[in-house]
Design an enzyme around this catalytic site. Structure first.
Site, mmCIF file in Angstrom:
data_model
loop_
_atom_site.group_PDB
_atom_site.id
_atom_site.type_symbol
_atom_site.label_atom_id
_atom_site.label_comp_id
_atom_site.label_asym_id
_atom_site.label_seq_id
_atom_site.Cartn_x
_atom_site.Cartn_y
_atom_site.Cartn_z
ATOM 1 N N TYR A 39 -30.611 -18.342 -6.367
ATOM 2 C CA TYR A 39 -30.523 -16.907 -7.264
ATOM 3 C C TYR A 39 -29.381 -16.238 -6.883
ATOM 4 C CZ TYR A 39 -31.635 -12.804 -9.802
ATOM 5 O OH TYR A 39 -31.534 -11.669 -10.535
ATOM 6 N N GLU B 60 -35.932 -7.283 4.537
ATOM 7 C CA GLU B 60 -34.858 -8.399 4.460
ATOM 8 C C GLU B 60 -34.830 -8.984 3.339
ATOM 9 O OE1 GLU B 60 -31.660 -10.568 5.795
ATOM 10 O OE2 GLU B 60 -32.333 -8.705 6.480
ATOM 11 N N TYR C 214 -38.711 -11.156 -2.832
ATOM 12 C CA TYR C 214 -38.713 -12.208 -3.946
ATOM 13 C C TYR C 214 -40.036 -12.782 -4.589
ATOM 14 C CZ TYR C 214 -36.963 -16.504 -6.199
ATOM 15 O OH TYR C 214 -36.863 -17.734 -7.159
ATOM 16 N N VAL C 215 -39.890 -12.712 -5.756
ATOM 17 C CA VAL C 215 -41.120 -13.120 -6.625
ATOM 18 C C VAL C 215 -40.654 -14.403 -7.504
ATOM 19 C CG1 VAL C 215 -42.907 -12.675 -8.333
ATOM 20 C CG2 VAL C 215 -42.343 -11.101 -6.546
ATOM 21 N N GLY D 198 -43.032 -9.585 -13.542
ATOM 22 C CA GLY D 198 -43.482 -9.013 -14.598
ATOM 23 C C GLY D 198 -45.206 -8.571 -14.442
ATOM 24 N N GLY E 161 -46.583 -7.672 -11.501
ATOM 25 C CA GLY E 161 -46.735 -6.432 -10.501
ATOM 26 C C GLY E 161 -46.764 -6.747 -9.162
ATOM 27 N N ASN F 37 -26.985 -7.700 -9.084
ATOM 28 C CA ASN F 37 -28.457 -8.030 -9.515
ATOM 29 C C ASN F 37 -28.922 -6.854 -10.258
ATOM 30 O OD1 ASN F 37 -30.838 -8.834 -9.509
ATOM 31 N ND2 ASN F 37 -31.109 -9.365 -7.425
ATOM 32 N N TYR G 88 -35.737 -1.367 -8.790
ATOM 33 C CA TYR G 88 -35.911 -0.364 -7.692
ATOM 34 C C TYR G 88 -35.726 0.962 -8.096
ATOM 35 C CZ TYR G 88 -35.169 -4.607 -4.896
ATOM 36 O OH TYR G 88 -35.324 -5.720 -4.489
#
Length: 159
Positions: free
Chosen positions: A23, A83, A86-87, A93, A95, A124, A131
Site C-alpha cells: 500500500y 510504528e 494498518y487495517v 470503515g 471502527g 496518504n 487522523y
C-alpha cells in the site's frame, strides 16, 4: 475486537506488514521475517509491542498496531510511538483503526504517558483525514531524518 497480540498472531501480523508495504508503494523495504517479529515482540528483551484488531464474526486478525516507548526530555515521561497502524482495506470503515488508536491512547492515560505520536506519508490522504477526524495535529515544524544501509555504516565509522 482489539487485544494484545500473542505469538500465534505473528504470521497474520507479518502478512499485514507485507500488505502495508504494498500500500505504501515500498514492498522491497519490508524485510522483517516472522522470526525477527517474534523476537522483537516476545523475545527475552521485547523492543516493541503489538495489538491486533480481529473480525467480530471470524476472529481473524484484520489489523494491527505496532508500537514502542519513546521518552520526552521536555515532559520527563514516556510516550508511545506508533510504528504501524494498518487495517485491511476490506475491513476499513468498521471502527477497527479508531479502536486500535483508542487502546493506545488508553495505555498512555493509564500509565501517565503524555504523547502518542506517529508518522504518515504526505500522499496518504485517507489516513490524514482519519487522523484529523480524531483531532490529531500534524507536527509540520519537524522533519524526520534517517540513516540506513551505506549511510548508516559510513556514519558509524565502520568500513
Amino acid at each position: 475486537m482489539i487485544r494484545p497480540a500473542t505469538p500465534a498472531d505473528i504470521p497474520a501480523i507479518h502478512a499485514l506488514i507485507r500488505e502495508l508495504a504494498e500500500y505504501e508503494r515500498a514492498p522491497e523495504e519490508a524485510k522483517a521475517t516472522e522470526e525477527q517479529l517474534h523476537e522483537a515482540l516476545f523475545g527475552s528483551r521485547p523492543a516493541a509491542y503489538a495489538h491486533v484488531a480481529t473480525d467480530d464474526t471470524t476472529d481473524a486478525v484484520i489489523g494491527y498496531a505496532i508500537w514502542f516507548l519513546n521518552f520526552s526530555t521536555w515532559r520527563g515521561v514516556h510516550g508511545i510511538h506508533l510504528e504501524d497502524l494498518y487495517v485491511r482495506p476490506t475491513a476499513r470503515g468498521g471502527g477497527h483503526g479508531r479502536a486500535l488508536l483508542t487502546a493506545l491512547a488508553r495505555i498512555c492515560v493509564e500509565r501517565g504517558y503524555q504523547r502518542l505520536e506517529w508518522s504518515v506519508l504526505n500522499w496518504n490522504t485517507p489516513a490524514i483525514d482519519f487522523y484529523k477526524a480524531l483531532d490529531a495535529r500534524p507536527q509540520d515544524e519537524w522533519t524526520v531524518y534517517r540513516l540506513t544501509d551505506e549511510a548508516l555504516a559510513k556514519a558509524s565509522g565502520t568500513p
